[in-house]
Design an enzyme around this catalytic site. Structure first.
Site, PDB file in Angstrom:
ATOM      1  N   TRP A 106      34.797  54.113  35.616  1.00  0.00           N
ATOM      2  CA  TRP A 106      35.235  52.957  36.164  1.00  0.00           C
ATOM      3  C   TRP A 106      34.175  52.195  36.892  1.00  0.00           C
ATOM      4  O   TRP A 106      34.214  51.017  36.939  1.00  0.00           O
ATOM      5  CB  TRP A 106      36.712  53.222  36.847  1.00  0.00           C
ATOM      6  N   ASP A 176      38.082  49.111  44.210  1.00  0.00           N
ATOM      7  CA  ASP A 176      39.064  49.254  42.914  1.00  0.00           C
ATOM      8  C   ASP A 176      40.120  50.512  43.200  1.00  0.00           C
ATOM      9  O   ASP A 176      39.633  51.807  42.929  1.00  0.00           O
ATOM     10  CB  ASP A 176      38.183  49.420  41.572  1.00  0.00           C
ATOM     11  N   LYS A 200      49.588  52.279  37.103  1.00  0.00           N
ATOM     12  CA  LYS A 200      49.478  53.677  37.570  1.00  0.00           C
ATOM     13  C   LYS A 200      50.447  53.836  38.710  1.00  0.00           C
ATOM     14  O   LYS A 200      51.269  54.803  38.883  1.00  0.00           O
ATOM     15  CB  LYS A 200      48.162  54.098  38.210  1.00  0.00           C
TER      16      LYS A 200
END
Length: 364
Positions: A106, A176, A200
């Protein structure tokens, strides 16, 4: 075994399981919310009823994370990938560079998007310790003195890597936190921007939280679309256009559920226990392995491989039949992956560990 809501456990990496009490309340509210005769998704986002939802959800998140007053809380659209573009276009100001710490998939994705808008100084933080994947300590990260900010992803869902330390820098730190927000205590004041896709640990897919320090709101590039502009969103209370109201409502329910569990501190204790239980089961076995060094093992996402990869399909088939859902590892890593977000109960991890031991006895 007859599968019921009480013995099915969803280990999906995202969209992930939501707390069962939240889902039950949402189900009860679905057609007739608060006696209005309509669903919450059918009312105006500017109605007094929904404004109350919005205000309470923001305050609950502020309470959970102890967010200082000099930070704006934004409920954004587009998920974390939209923030990959929003961050550089909001924060560069007159600068032309930004430092990105690469520790996994990511982080690399964020680099790819941000490189469209500025020069990216990438610090490769990937390393190995005792032949296991690890991350260079934050104190040793090299940050470009001309960088407008430094960006990193503290939890890599695919790689199963978590970073718990921060660099010493005068640059705004951008994180993030899509996959570990609200799972452990953090000091928000150490960050310039925190953003997190909801699917999530917050709520359903379709909404993204951004927590932005006030002094960073006036740096936006003129070409930045208004829908991604932090200052515009802050001035419009995250309602520059019609927001994803149902996702916002569900996120608010999750925040209330978290507070009822004892807040982030209580969740961190449970998350530590869940992760330790699963990692210990892996480490005590010759049949299962995890390739991440203990220093950087993720509490949220635990990838593991079987000593006999030819048994992967059988493991997944039997696990699914036993009510242990969504354990297939990402294609880039293979094997299995158990995601232990806040909504995953300790009982779910205990069930997984018990299944793993039974499977090993039969097939090792």
């Amino acid at each position: 075994m007859e599968l019921t809501l009480d013995n099915v456990f969803n280990f999906s990496a995202g969209p992930a399981a939501l707390p069962k009490p939240v889902m039950k309340q949402a189900q009860a509210d679905f057609i007739d919310w608060n006696g209005l005769g309509t669903s919450v998704m059918e009312i105006s986002h500017r109605s007094k009823e929904f404004i109350k939802v919005a205000d309470e959800s923001e305050q609950d998140l502020r309470d959970l994370l102890n967010i200082p007053d000099n930070y704006k809380v934004l409920f954004c659209q587009g998920g974390a990938r939209a923030q990959f573009a929003a961050v550089p276009l909001n924060l560069l100001g007159d600068a032309t560079k930004a430092t990105y710490i690469d520790a996994g998939y990511w982080a690399e994705s964020a680099v790819t998007e941000a490189s469209k808008y500025c020069e990216i100084d990438v610090f490769n933080a990937k390393t190995t310790v005792d032949s296991k994947a690890a991350v260079v300590p934050a104190k040793d990260w090299k940050i470009d003195p001309e960088a407008a900010y430094v960006h990193f992803c503290p939890n890599e869902t695919i790689d199963g890597i978590e970073i718990s330390d921060l660099p010493q820098t005068d640059k705004p730190i951008v994180a993030d936190m899509s996959s570990n927000i609200l799972s452990r205590k953090i000091d928000v004041s150490q960050y310039g921007v925190i953003y997190a896709g909801a699917q999530k640990n917050i709520g359903p897919a379709g909404i993204c939280i951004a927590i932005v320090r006030d002094d960073l709101l006036d740096l936006a590039n003129d070409v930045l679309p208004s829908i991604l502009n932090y200052k515009v969103l802050a001035e419009k209370d995250s309602m520059f256009n019609t927001p994803p109201t149902y996702a916002w409502y569900l996120s608010g329910l999750v925040f209330k559920w978290l507070k009822a569990q004892g807040g982030v501190e209580a969740m961190e204790r449970v998350n530590q226990e869940k992760a330790a239980l699963l990692y210990n089961a892996i480490d005590d076995s010759d049949f299962y392995k995890n390739e991440v060094h203990a220093t950087n093992r993720s509490r949220m996402n635990v990838p593991f491989q079987l000593a006999k990869p030819e048994l992967d399909a059988k493991f997944l088939e039997l696990a699914d039949a036993a009510g242990l859902k969504s354990l297939k590892g990402h294609r880039a890593v293979g094997g299995m992956r158990a995601s232990l977000y806040n909504a995953m109960s300790l009982e779910g991890v205990q069930a997984l560990v018990s299944f793993m031991k039974d499977f090993e006895e039969k097939y090792a």
